[in-house]
Design an enzyme around this catalytic site. Structure first.
Site, PDB file in Angstrom:
ATOM      1  CG  ASP A 212      35.420  -2.949 -19.578  1.00 24.61           C
ATOM      2  OD1 ASP A 212      35.504  -2.470 -20.723  1.00 24.61           O
ATOM      3  OD2 ASP A 212      36.334  -3.602 -19.044  1.00 24.61           O
TER       4      ASP A 212
ATOM      5  CE1 TYR B  91      42.272  -9.524 -19.102  1.00 23.79           C
ATOM      6  CE2 TYR B  91      41.379  -8.088 -20.813  1.00 23.79           C
ATOM      7  CZ  TYR B  91      42.455  -8.561 -20.086  1.00 23.79           C
ATOM      8  OH  TYR B  91      43.709  -8.065 -20.320  1.00 23.79           O
TER       9      TYR B  91
ATOM     10  CE  LYS C 263      39.683  -5.205 -26.250  1.00 24.93           C
ATOM     11  NZ  LYS C 263      40.912  -5.886 -26.573  1.00 24.93           N
TER      12      LYS C 263
END
Ligand SMILES: Cc1ncc(COP(=O)(O)O)c(C=O)c1O
Length: 425
Positions: free
Chosen positions: A246, A145, A275
């Site tokens: 990532d 994802y 984040k």
């Protein structure tokens, strides 16, 4: 919040992955402190989600509040085109010091998905500059994802990443079967065979390999063996393909290392962060690469890297990020995450005895309970709230990634609450 506020919200405001026709109920939250969120009726819930991996130091943190207030009093925002400011420099200095050498060229952007777009564009521009414009495709693995924008979506898992819906619009990328050997299982070289084949077949038109190191998050909460990532690095070197890690979910200590690539002792060519970068205060992301790659990217005809968001380097976000990184630099995160890992291992592994539980996985401050059947979101959410905890499952996965500051007692309340709910399904 008044009933009319809630009715307005239900009628007019989209929430993540929800229907406007029959939206699931949203609970009104009015404040948050430490690891607790307070509902408008006064109830307090222990938060198991860290607001999707981000609020690692807890809510309403005095140092982060002060950094935000100090910055807002001097300058909330100024454009980054042709201008710089102390908070961006402070944050980038810290990022470069924390990440592995030779990662030292930082592109700041507004969200994780954009950081991924930037990484993919960097890789493509790099090969154009090197005179290999055919190297444009991305290699990746299933169950990944990487965000919801178009290029990011193209490298998400083809099945649960909505490729069907946007068929013909998103780019066709090249997928290998996801690693099967778990983090703690004995390594088997055969695990990397499908990826080796993908590299052998497609390296000539592959710009980069992108993956989440060690923990695949929203694509399945899977934890794979560090040797797999080592093998990925070797394949990228052998076949001249850039490696993009990532770490938007895994970065900043979550897996027990400051960055998950450290489990494998490798360094990516391009690193995406987001984040927890601001301690979950606001949206900010960074894509970091090396001097050699960064300079090559700028050797196309354009002479520049073709990206520049309006809110790039937003001072408010950078100031909070710099302070969040200072808190991390003090090092308390490490014993905190280790203690959470030990406690989660002790308290979650017994869930395996439940009939409806398929698997339990723990790494760092991440605990995953995989069920045999998907949950009913509305009823399970209500049951968690009844237990005084905030847990947001998806599909068959009930998972938590608490704030690093959670106490032993609070974590036990979280795990026992989850146990009661799963046991009663
Ligand atoms: C690994 C990973 N990459 C990218 C993203 C996208 O980040 P954002 O939601 O900030 O766009 C996420 C978000 O969950 C993520 O987990």
């Amino acid at each position: 919040m008044t009933p009319s506020d809630l009715a307005f919200d239900k009628q007019h405001i989209w929430h993540p992955y929800t229907s406007l026709i029959s939206p699931l109920p949203c609970i009104p939250v009015v404040s948050a402190q430490g690891v607790e969120i307070t509902l408008s009726d006064g109830r307090k819930l222990i938060d198991g989600m860290s607001s999707w991996w981000s609020t690692i130091h807890g809510y309403n943190h005095p140092r982060l509040n002060k950094a935000a207030k100090d910055q807002i009093d001097s300058m909330a925002h100024v454009m980054f085109g042709g201008i710089t400011h102390p908070s961006a420099v402070a944050m980038c200095r810290k990022l470069i010091a924390m990440t592995a050498d030779p990662l030292d060229r930082v592109f700041i952007s507004d969200s994780g998905s954009v950081a991924v777009e930037v990484a993919l564009k960097m890789a493509i521009q790099y090969w154009v500059a090197k005179g290999k414009p055919d190297k444009k495709r991305m290699l990746t693995i299933e169950h990944g994802y990487h965000g919801d924008t178009f290029a990011a979506m193209s490298v998400c898992d083809p099945v649960n990443g909505m490729h069907e819906l946007f068929n013909g619009v998103i780019s066709q990328q090249l997928f290998a079967k996801a690693p099967q050997v778990g983090f703690y299982q004995p390594w088997d070289d055969a695990d990397v065979a499908p990826l080796e084949q993908l590299f052998a077949d497609h390296h000539h038109h592959a710009a980069a390999m992108i993956l989440e190191p060690i923990v695949q998050g929203a694509g399945g909460m899977r934890m794979y063996h560090p040797n797999y990532l080592k093998a990925v690095r070797k394949l990228c070197d052998k076949y001249d393909v850039l490696l993009i890690c990532d770490e938007i979910a895994t970065g900043f200590g979550r897996t027990g290392k400051l960055f998950a690539y450290e489990h494998s002792d490798i360094v990516p060519d391009i690193l995406c962060l987001g984040k927890a970068l601001t301690g979950g205060y606001m949206s900010l992301a960074a894509t970091i690469t090396t001097q050699a790659i960064g300079e090559m990217v700028c050797k196309t005809e354009a002479g520049v890297f073709m990206h520049g968001p309006t809110f790039m380097g937003n001072p408010l976000a950078c100031a909070v990020a710099a302070e969040s990184l200072s808190i991390l630099e003090q090092g308390d995160w490490q014993p905190q995450v280790m203690a959470i890992e030990a406690q989660l291992t002790h308290e979650l592994l017994p869930f395996k005895a439940l009939d409806n539980v398929k698997d339990v996985r723990v790494l760092g401050a991440i605990g995953v309970i995989e069920l045999h059947q998907p949950v009913d979101m509305e009823s399970i959410t209500a049951a968690f709230i009844e237990q005084g905890i905030w847990v947001r499952p998806f599909g068959k996965l009930v998972y938590i990634m608490p704030q690093y500051i959670i106490s032993e007692q609070q974590l036990t309340r979280l795990t026992t609450g989850i146990f009661k709910v799963i046991n009663s399904l």
